[in-house]
Write a protein that holds these residues in place. Structure first.
Motif, PDB file in Angstrom:
ATOM      1  N   ILE A  74      26.384  40.632 -19.031  1.00  0.00           N
ATOM      2  CA  ILE A  74      26.642  40.578 -20.472  1.00  0.00           C
ATOM      3  C   ILE A  74      25.392  40.997 -21.236  1.00  0.00           C
ATOM      4  N   LYS A  75      24.278  40.419 -20.822  1.00  0.00           N
ATOM      5  CA  LYS A  75      23.016  40.773 -21.484  1.00  0.00           C
ATOM      6  C   LYS A  75      22.789  42.267 -21.420  1.00  0.00           C
ATOM      7  N   PHE A 114      32.867  41.248 -16.571  1.00  0.00           N
ATOM      8  CA  PHE A 114      31.683  40.789 -17.298  1.00  0.00           C
ATOM      9  C   PHE A 114      31.697  39.269 -17.423  1.00  0.00           C
ATOM     10  N   ARG A 115      31.830  38.642 -16.282  1.00  0.00           N
ATOM     11  CA  ARG A 115      31.872  37.188 -16.311  1.00  0.00           C
ATOM     12  C   ARG A 115      30.468  36.605 -16.168  1.00  0.00           C
ATOM     13  N   ASP A 116      29.546  37.463 -15.797  1.00  0.00           N
ATOM     14  CA  ASP A 116      28.225  36.953 -15.460  1.00  0.00           C
ATOM     15  C   ASP A 116      27.202  37.304 -16.540  1.00  0.00           C
ATOM     16  N   VAL A 117      26.383  36.306 -16.862  1.00  0.00           N
ATOM     17  CA  VAL A 117      25.516  36.407 -18.032  1.00  0.00           C
ATOM     18  C   VAL A 117      24.576  37.610 -17.968  1.00  0.00           C
TER      19      VAL A 117
END
Lengths: 343, 343
Positions: B252-253, B246-249
């Motif tokens: 995450i959203k 989950f490194r990418d926004v």
DNA sequence: CTTAGCACTCAACAGTCCTGAGTGCTAACA
DNA sequence: TGTTAGCACTCAGGACTGTTGAGTGCTAAG
């Protein structure tokens, strides 16, 4: 160096541009988009001045300029024109509060949702401090042998409850007696203002129920303290992820992390009775490291003339101040009305 | 193609390696780290077989292999050895539940916090469904003229309250009468099993309080439905941000967004009475798009022999299954005990 | 004081090359 | 027949380079 009319206009143009684009703005684009009647070169000179005066910053040589916190501060205080909500917006807001709500928690939740929805930033609402709330009703009910339910209702329409042990030989009648005494002595008094004299009176009347009474008073105390931790409401927590300044996971962790720290949020939203109207805290003006690239717009709301809580919006320093301030202002007003009339 | 002993071991090595490193694993590193007694070339052949069989995937040509959902499934079902908690861990958990807690919400909150803290993933706990809860106590109190407080306590120690309007001529005595009748008729019955015959009885006894009664019943109904939305608890929501997947926004959203959708979470955590023990849902086995790169480990917990809710852990498919399963299992057990003894 | 012109800066992007980890295939070996 | 060494091949990622474009500061002329 003096701040003349033209510098005003240049600064205004830069800030407005940056607020909408989130990109460093250069002299050329200012000259093109905003009709200042001067050439880019002149604007460049002004920008150099503004930078020297601390209103602008340059992320790196030969990039455009970005407003500094001081720049935003000047913008908010001296340049910005106040926004006026459209009638449609005002009606929409009023409508949201039209539904009858008995408990203040409902109202507050509504408020925070509404604020975040309309601003697309994160909303914070601090509810009435329980310890300054006024007793409205206390009641103990025997659920079953040895277990009683204590319920407290405050003037603001907050209900707190706790299941507690009572001596096995206590009947509902005993509890009624206790409830009655508590009610008559405490009604109308703020939690924090319950004086020793009042407690003494209660003790005297309930000398026989001493043990029970002590438990109740202890629970009251705990409730006061614990419930403090429950009087802050958030709305639109994830809105902040849509802002380009939060593209990086570490920043996201940091800001979402702080939004889980109710204690810190409570400190952020602290107000005092003298405060009235809107407060704007920009970037470094904020007391916590994690929100130093954010701005916080807060306002206190009232209930029957008394300040009872505050509402706020947390967004990037590059925030639509005028619109947001107008919204916060209007919602505060509607909220205060709702709380003051209904009850 | 048959799954022989050696393929087992290779698959096990790959999955264990990937679980700790989160990097595609290659034949060389397997040969080096795990003592399989064969050369990388042989392992390569096995890996090719395993890929063909669907247990492994290659993110791109000439990268290492990554376990597929099917691979994890096989690992969980056939390879993984069950983890045993240390005594210290077990004691720590027991200690956390030692404190007396009257209301089930407290217990549940504690559970979700504990789970997330120990696993470092996100914990979900679904509390007892209110509509299957059993009435323990109902009480109406007159707060002031025209306003009454309705309180309901369930067998599980859940307290629900609502301030409601009552006709101005109602006294506490009237309310007591209503409370008494409601109490005697409803006590011990599950909300959802309140039959028409019971309602008819109540109606007959309270024919004079018809209007009031209707309001109360409506509130009961609403409470049932609304409170369903409040019986799910989350712990460690932000833990998921520490996972490299989950490194990418956008991701995450998506995941944080779904964690705000209580309805969806409730569906994820759904259980039925026949379910007992641990359920593991891996990646694509999950019903919602947003959690297709996650695994969900759930278990039901009991109160006096009846299944009343479920607890779960949401993490990346690359999850420490053995440890997490052991934890979920043990905590379920302690939770069930806590709920069954105390009350 | 304003502005045109010009040299300069630098992030961002695209292209190129290189490296290293990894694969699949084949042929030799036990 | 299964195992292994060897080799050619692939490809992501990092380092480097050149180009572009937006932007600046300075200077000299208007």
């Amino acid at each position: 160096m003096p701040m003349d009319e033209r510098k005003h206009r240049v600064l205004q143009a830069i800030i407005q541009d940056y607020i909408t684009t989130a990109e460093p703005v250069g002299s050329r684009s200012i000259a093109r988009k905003y009709d200042l009647g001067v050439s880019p070169a002149t604007i460049r000179n002004e920008m150099a001045d503004l930078e020297e005066m601390g209103y602008l910053e340059q992320p790196y040589t030969s990039a455009g300029r970005v407003p500094s916190d001081k720049g935003y501060r000047f913008y908010v205080d001296c340049i910005m024109e106040k926004d006026q909500l459209s009638e449609a917006e005002e009606n929409f807001i009023k409508m949201q509060f039209a539904k009858k709500m008995e408990e203040i928690e409902e109202v507050i939740k509504k408020t925070s949702d509404l604020l975040s929805q309309l601003t697309q930033y994160t909303a914070l609402v601090l509810g009435p401090n329980l310890s300054s709330s006024i007793f409205r009703y206390v009641q103990m009910s025997l659920i079953e042998t040895g277990k009683a339910l204590l319920v407290i209702v405050t003037q603001t329409g907050s209900v707190k409850h706790k299941i507690m042990d009572v001596p096995a030989n206590f009947s509902q009648k005993d509890l009624n007696k206790v409830s009655m005494v508590l009610n008559s002595k405490l009604k109308g008094i703020a939690f924090e203002k319950v004086k020793k004299s009042v407690l003494d009176e209660i003790y005297n009347e309930l000398i026989k129920e001493k043990i029970l009474l002590e438990t109740v008073l202890e629970i009251l105390n705990n409730t006061l303290n614990n419930s403090n931790t429950e009087n802050i409401f958030l709305g639109g927590t994830l809105n902040i992820l849509n802002q380009p300044e939060f593209r990086d996971v570490e920043k996201i962790k940091s800001i979402l992390g702080i939004l889980e720290e109710k204690d810190i949020l409570r400190k952020l939203m602290q107000y005092n009775d003298k405060m009235d109207g809107i407060t704007v805290k920009i970037g470094e003006e904020n007391p916590f490291e994690e929100v130093r690239n954010c701005s916080l717009i807060t306002a206190t709301y009232h209930m029957n003339g008394e300040v009872v809580g505050s509402i706020g919006i947390l967004g990037p320093t590059r925030m639509k101040y005028s619109k947001t301030i107008a919204l916060v202002e209007y919602i505060t007003q509607v909220l205060s009305n709702t709380l003051s009339n209904g009850k």
